[in-house]
Design an enzyme around this catalytic site. Sequence first.
Site, PDB file in Angstrom:
ATOM      1  N   TRP A   5      -8.507   2.378  -8.537  1.00 38.76           N
ATOM      2  CA  TRP A   5      -9.274   1.518  -7.637  1.00 38.76           C
ATOM      3  C   TRP A   5      -9.012   0.050  -7.934  1.00 38.76           C
ATOM      4  CZ3 TRP A   5     -14.784   4.067  -7.889  1.00 38.76           C
ATOM      5  CH2 TRP A   5     -14.794   5.239  -7.126  1.00 38.76           C
ATOM      6  N   HIS A  41       1.708   4.240  -3.156  1.00 42.99           N
ATOM      7  CA  HIS A  41       1.385   5.658  -2.957  1.00 42.99           C
ATOM      8  C   HIS A  41       2.612   6.564  -3.002  1.00 42.99           C
ATOM      9  CE1 HIS A  41      -2.544   4.173  -1.786  1.00 42.99           C
ATOM     10  NE2 HIS A  41      -2.976   5.411  -1.909  1.00 42.99           N
ATOM     11  N   TYR A  69       0.839  -1.197   0.000  1.00 44.03           N
ATOM     12  CA  TYR A  69       0.000   0.000   0.000  1.00 44.03           C
ATOM     13  C   TYR A  69       0.879   1.253   0.000  1.00 44.03           C
ATOM     14  CZ  TYR A  69      -3.640   3.332   1.074  1.00 44.03           C
ATOM     15  OH  TYR A  69      -4.486   4.416   1.017  1.00 44.03           O
TER      16      TYR A  69
END
Length: 104
Positions: A77, A22, A18
């Site tokens: 997404w 990012h 994750y």
Amino acid sequence: MLRKAFVMSVFPDCHDDYQRRHNPIWPELAEVLKNHGAHHYSIFLDKQRNLLFGYVEVESEARWEAIAQTEVCQRWWKYMSDVMPSNPDNSPVSEALEPVFYLD
């Protein structure tokens, strides 16, 4: 400017993925966010509880909601759906938080 805060979660074994995804986010996603009036967007990770706390300031609710309809947001997404709980449309499962205090 509207202040928005929300909670999401990340799968326990996916914290590193994750964070890696990012840093940085796709340039075209950053551009869409900015062009739709998002400012001061931050996401914080609570590793012990697998929680993500998001904060963003937006120029309007309608412009913020319009981001979901963009092609790049739909791709993002889908890209993130394997590291966090997602809805059938691949959007992250999230819960809006109610503001209780603000100091300007």
